[in-house]
Design an enzyme around this catalytic site. Sequence first.
Site, mmCIF file in Angstrom:
data_model
loop_
_atom_site.group_PDB
_atom_site.id
_atom_site.type_symbol
_atom_site.label_atom_id
_atom_site.label_comp_id
_atom_site.label_asym_id
_atom_site.label_seq_id
_atom_site.Cartn_x
_atom_site.Cartn_y
_atom_site.Cartn_z
ATOM 1 N N THR A 52 0.814 -1.217 0.000
ATOM 2 C CA THR A 52 0.000 0.000 0.000
ATOM 3 C C THR A 52 0.846 1.265 0.000
ATOM 4 O O THR A 52 0.433 2.293 -0.539
ATOM 5 C CB THR A 52 -0.926 -0.022 1.238
ATOM 6 O OG1 THR A 52 -1.784 -1.140 1.098
ATOM 7 C CG2 THR A 52 -1.747 1.226 1.374
ATOM 8 N N SER A 99 1.656 -7.741 -0.654
ATOM 9 C CA SER A 99 2.522 -8.599 0.158
ATOM 10 C C SER A 99 2.016 -10.027 0.280
ATOM 11 O O SER A 99 2.745 -10.918 0.714
ATOM 12 C CB SER A 99 2.762 -7.989 1.533
ATOM 13 O OG SER A 99 1.570 -7.945 2.276
ATOM 14 N N THR A 132 1.493 -4.269 4.240
ATOM 15 C CA THR A 132 1.327 -4.527 5.671
ATOM 16 C C THR A 132 0.734 -5.909 5.962
ATOM 17 O O THR A 132 0.883 -6.421 7.063
ATOM 18 C CB THR A 132 0.426 -3.464 6.324
ATOM 19 O OG1 THR A 132 -0.827 -3.460 5.646
ATOM 20 C CG2 THR A 132 1.065 -2.099 6.274
ATOM 21 N N ASP A 133 0.073 -6.500 4.966
ATOM 22 C CA ASP A 133 -0.639 -7.767 5.236
ATOM 23 C C ASP A 133 0.307 -8.869 5.720
ATOM 24 O O ASP A 133 -0.052 -9.659 6.596
ATOM 25 C CB ASP A 133 -1.386 -8.245 3.985
ATOM 26 C CG ASP A 133 -2.542 -7.321 3.630
ATOM 27 O OD1 ASP A 133 -2.815 -6.390 4.402
ATOM 28 O OD2 ASP A 133 -3.157 -7.527 2.575
HETATM 29 N N1 ASP Z 1 -3.274 -3.881 2.311
HETATM 30 C C1 ASP Z 1 -1.910 -4.174 2.134
HETATM 31 C C2 ASP Z 1 -0.996 -3.097 2.668
HETATM 32 O O1 ASP Z 1 -1.372 -2.483 3.622
HETATM 33 C C3 ASP Z 1 -1.519 -4.645 0.822
HETATM 34 C C4 ASP Z 1 -0.308 -5.483 0.960
HETATM 35 O O2 ASP Z 1 -0.085 -6.057 1.996
HETATM 36 O O3 ASP Z 1 0.474 -5.506 0.017
HETATM 37 O O4 ASP Z 1 0.078 -2.841 2.212
#
Ligand code: ASP
Length: 368
Positions: A52, A99, A132-133
Site C-alpha cells: 500500500t 505482500s 502490511t498484510d
Molecule cells: N493492504 C496491504 C498493505 O497495507 C496490501 C499489501 O499487503 O500488500 O500494504
Amino acid sequence: MRCSVFTLALQAGLAIASPIDFPPAQLVARQVVDRPFNASLPNITIFATGGTIAGSASSSDQTTGYQAGALGVDLLLQAVPQLYNVSNPRGIQFANVGSSEVTPAMLVNLTQHIQRELDSPHCQGVVVTHGTDTLEETGFFLDLTVNSTKPVVMVGAMRPATAISADGPINLLEAVTLAASPAAAGRGAMVVLNDRIGSAYYTTKSNANMLDTFRAAEQGYLGFFLNIKPFFYFQPSLPVGKPMFDVSGAALDALPQVDVLYGHQGLDPALAKAAVAAGAKGLVLAGMGAGSWTKNGTAAIDEIVKESGTAVVYSRRSMDGSAGRSRGKGTYGSGTLNPQKTRIMLQLALEAGYDDEQLRALFEFEEE
Ligand code: ASP
C-alpha cells in the site's frame, strides 16, 4: 572522496544476481543530480517490495480496493525530499507486489541482498518498504536471518499514496531516520508505522484497516518518534530465545513447504493429511485457546507424525499467550509465537536440518 567510493558501491549493487522467476532487484533510484552526496550523512538503502505504501487508488478517499504495488521506489523517494536531510538514500526496486504475493524464495533472496548491503562499510542501515498484510512475516524472517548489528527497518502504510492524509511519506521518513540513527543498532529488525517502533520478532498486524494496526500487545513497543526523531524506551536488547539461521548460501527454493491449519469446532481431520499429500514437510496448527485440537484431529496428526515424520507445531489462534508444550513425539509447542511466525521459524529450522531434539529446544526453550 566518500562519494566516489559510494558510487562504486552503487555500481556493485547493480551487479547483484537474482536468478529466479521474480523481478530482479535493480537499482532504479540513487543520489539524484540535484541532491549531491552529503558525506556527513549515513547511507541508507531502501529495498522497495510494493504494498500500500506504493499503492495507487482512483480517488483520494479510496482506502480499500486500490492497487497495491503500483508506484516505483523512485517516486516514493521523490515524494519525501526530507529523506535527504537525514541520509543519502538509495532505492532498490526488489519487487512491486501486494505482500500476499511474497514467496519464501523472495525472502531468501531479500536476506541475501540485505546481508551483502550491510556487510559493506558504505551502508549504515536498510529499510524495506512492504505491504502490511504480511509485513510481520518478512520482518520476522529478516530478524532471524540477517546477521548484522546495523538496523533493518520494515515500513508500510495503511493508506495508499494517493489517499488524503496518506501515511506512507511520514512512515518512510521515520523509518529512514531510524535506520540512520546510531541508537537503532543491535536491536534486530524493527517495524515502523504510525509513529511507533516495534520489534519485528513480536509485532503483528492487529487491525485490517486502522493506522495503529501494528502491535505487540504483551511485549509492547520499543519506542516512538517525536518530531520524526526516534526515542527508545530501553537500551538495545534481543528477544529471549531468538535463534539465528544462515541462509547466505541457501538456494532460493530451499525452504520447505509448511502449512498452517486453523482450529475450530468441527474441524476436518482430513485437511492435515491433504496438506502432507500436497507436499507439506511441516504443519503449524493454529489451535483453539492455548493450542487445543479436536480428538479426532489429534489422532490424525499423530498418525501423520508416525507415518511421514512431518514436524507439527501447535500454536494458537488466540491473539496472545503460550500454546504450551509438545503433545507427543514429533510435535512441539510454539511458545509465544503466533501461527504465521511459527511457520517461518519451522521452515528455517527444517531447512537447517534440525532434528527432534533441536526442534524441541528451539520452540520449547526454558529461560535459565
Ligand atoms: N493492504 C496491504 C498493505 O497495507 C496490501 C499489501 O499487503 O500488500 O500494504
